[in-house]
Design a protein around this motif. Sequence first.
Motif: not given
Length: 281
Positions: A50-53, A55-62, A92-93, A159-161
């Motif tokens: 939410a804070g850095d869209p 920076g966290w593109p599709h298929l990012s993972a934590l 997932l985007r 939220p919002g994305q």
Amino acid sequence: MTTPGADAVASSRRPLTEASLSSLLPGTLSRLMVVPSSPSTNTRLLSLAAGDPEGWPHLSALVADHQTAGRGRAGREWVTPRGAALTVSFVLRPTHVAREDYGWAPLVVGLATVRALRGLGVGAWLKWPNDVVVEAGAREIPGWGRWRKAVGILCETVPGQEAIVAGIGINVSQSTGELPVPHAASLASLGATGLDRVALMRALAGELRGAVALWDAGAHPRAEVEKVTATLGWDVAVDVPGAAPVAGRAVALTEAGALVVRTVSGDERVVMAGDVRVRRG
């Protein structure tokens, strides 16, 4: 059933690191963060995305080596011993999936998880809407029969994305005594010979990438999801929010991913959300 030895369990519980999972970048994942511990990977990743869209593109993972306050559907808690599970959340985007079709997300994620586990020799199935189970119990448990839950899935929108955070928790090396409820299972308690969390993460990320790519390309997931959904054919009672349970036989999924239950009177009821209880073994 084979019981993994102490050495296999100890090896499985070695800390996950970004170095051990580096082969996932850049081909399978677009970004990977591995942390020693986190209360909830979903909560943390929702905040980060939410804070850095960008920076966290599709298929990012934590990935959290140890999740201390995992969350399941309906606010349920999910807690495991340190190093005993694979706990990961993905961003997932999908660019061509309409927001009204996001209800398929846990089923697509479940399909990928089933495929990853089957590829590692585990007879996994999807339990609608967001659990992965294995038929392995020596005795029947009310509401579960001989099925045992090895994986929980939680999908939430950012939220919002136009984005989804998909959390997956796989019980890996817990002994029977370390499992929280009688209907739970781990790969170890199921007799799996391989408890390598690195190999499991690689398999899971690869299957998820493929399943989401097909979904985003316009391939409707219903047929493939139905093939791996153990719930279909069960006599069930579905506890639905704010209404009486729906009892009957689970017979199909709708175009929207809802469960179709045929009652004893022959009527077909469509259930959008709920907890499924098995009424037979």
